[in-house]
Design a protein around this motif. Sequence first.
Motif, short mmCIF file in Angstrom:
data_model
loop_
_atom_site.label_atom_id
_atom_site.label_comp_id
_atom_site.label_asym_id
_atom_site.label_seq_id
_atom_site.Cartn_x
_atom_site.Cartn_y
_atom_site.Cartn_z
N VAL A 143 0.84 -1.20 0.00
CA VAL A 143 0.00 0.00 0.00
C VAL A 143 0.87 1.25 0.00
CG1 VAL A 143 -1.63 1.33 1.44
CG2 VAL A 143 -1.94 -1.13 1.16
N VAL A 144 1.86 1.26 0.88
CA VAL A 144 2.74 2.42 1.00
C VAL A 144 3.52 2.63 -0.30
CG1 VAL A 144 4.81 3.20 2.23
CG2 VAL A 144 2.86 2.37 3.53
N LYS A 145 3.95 1.53 -0.91
CA LYS A 145 4.70 1.64 -2.16
C LYS A 145 3.84 2.26 -3.26
CE LYS A 145 7.46 -0.92 -5.44
NZ LYS A 145 8.15 -2.14 -5.79
N LYS A 146 2.61 1.78 -3.36
CA LYS A 146 1.70 2.31 -4.39
C LYS A 146 1.42 3.81 -4.15
CE LYS A 146 -2.89 1.04 -6.24
NZ LYS A 146 -2.77 1.18 -7.66
N GLN A 147 1.21 4.17 -2.89
CA GLN A 147 0.94 5.58 -2.57
C GLN A 147 2.13 6.45 -2.98
OE1 GLN A 147 0.08 5.04 1.62
NE2 GLN A 147 -2.13 5.24 1.29
N ILE A 148 3.34 5.94 -2.74
CA ILE A 148 4.54 6.73 -3.07
C ILE A 148 4.77 6.77 -4.58
CG2 ILE A 148 7.07 6.81 -2.88
CD1 ILE A 148 6.85 6.34 -0.05
N VAL A 149 4.72 5.61 -5.21
CA VAL A 149 5.02 5.57 -6.65
C VAL A 149 4.01 6.44 -7.41
CG1 VAL A 149 5.08 4.05 -8.66
CG2 VAL A 149 6.22 3.36 -6.55
N GLU A 150 2.72 6.29 -7.08
CA GLU A 150 1.70 7.06 -7.81
C GLU A 150 1.67 8.53 -7.36
OE1 GLU A 150 -1.07 3.16 -8.78
OE2 GLU A 150 -2.01 4.82 -7.71
N GLY A 151 1.87 8.76 -6.09
CA GLY A 151 1.85 10.14 -5.58
C GLY A 151 3.01 10.95 -6.11
N LEU A 152 4.15 10.30 -6.33
CA LEU A 152 5.34 11.03 -6.78
C LEU A 152 5.58 10.87 -8.29
CD1 LEU A 152 7.91 10.35 -3.89
CD2 LEU A 152 6.35 12.29 -4.18
N SER A 153 4.59 10.35 -9.00
CA SER A 153 4.76 10.14 -10.44
C SER A 153 5.15 11.45 -11.14
CB SER A 153 3.42 9.60 -10.98
OG SER A 153 3.43 9.64 -12.37
N GLU A 154 6.17 11.39 -11.98
CA GLU A 154 6.66 12.54 -12.76
C GLU A 154 7.16 13.71 -11.91
OE1 GLU A 154 3.19 13.37 -15.06
OE2 GLU A 154 3.64 11.82 -16.54
#
Length: 251
Positions: A143-154
């Motif tokens: 969950v935390v990984k998805k939040q970071i990867v998507e939240g910090l996209s680009e």
Amino acid sequence: MRKYIIAGNWKMNMNLSESIALISAIKNSVANEKLNCELVICPPFTNLETASALLKDSNVKLGAQNMYYEENGAFTGEVSAAMLKSVGCKYVILGHSERRTIFGESNQLINKKIKKALSSELLPIFCIGETLEERETGTTFDVVKKQIVEGLSEISETDVLKIVVAYEPVWAIGTGKTASKEQAEEVHLFIRNLLAELYSAEIANEITIQYGGSVKPDNAVELLSQPNIDGALVGGACLKAESFLGIAKAC
Ligand code: PGA
């Protein structure tokens, strides 16, 4: 060297006169203290302008609790980055779990808000964290990984250095249940390693990662002494000058 940041998230608390009293108490108490952290308060929108005037010439910084990503226009009830800048905000909390769960904010929406904050020279306090169910089913790291990867996209390397990450396990927010120092440090280390993978070890090492969830003066020292915990995002305990400063002193 990354710095400790202690931020108070007032949530939907404090009317104007109560805000003036609390800000004055915080400001007066820190005037005589040498704190080893940046101290930030995030009052409701209605009190930001007054807060900004009261905090002039003080070392306490101002933040908001949310914003919308559009520049301006027909978005009833929303507040823009430029509006927050114009009343003296330095920080803005984005992606708080209450925004995610009560108001349905997605990682994609939060990503747009982060980008807009950065391009408007506001520093995002980017919140992430798992629910109790996610922890119990063993999906915290996913969950935390998805939040970071998507939240910090680009988000570029230069920009990511301006972001403060706040790890807040949802089950510890406002419940009086704090993550143990081991539970918190384990996720903080995971976040730091993930940031190193997405950017570089040097960049990951510079990013402040706050812990949030029932932080109080009594548990602040043990949490903040963990190698990857660089501050706190404080809810309940920031509504009294004494407990908020008690946490700041733990740094
Ligand atoms: P709490 O809230 O300190 O009351 O648990 C923290 C937060 O929601 O940021």
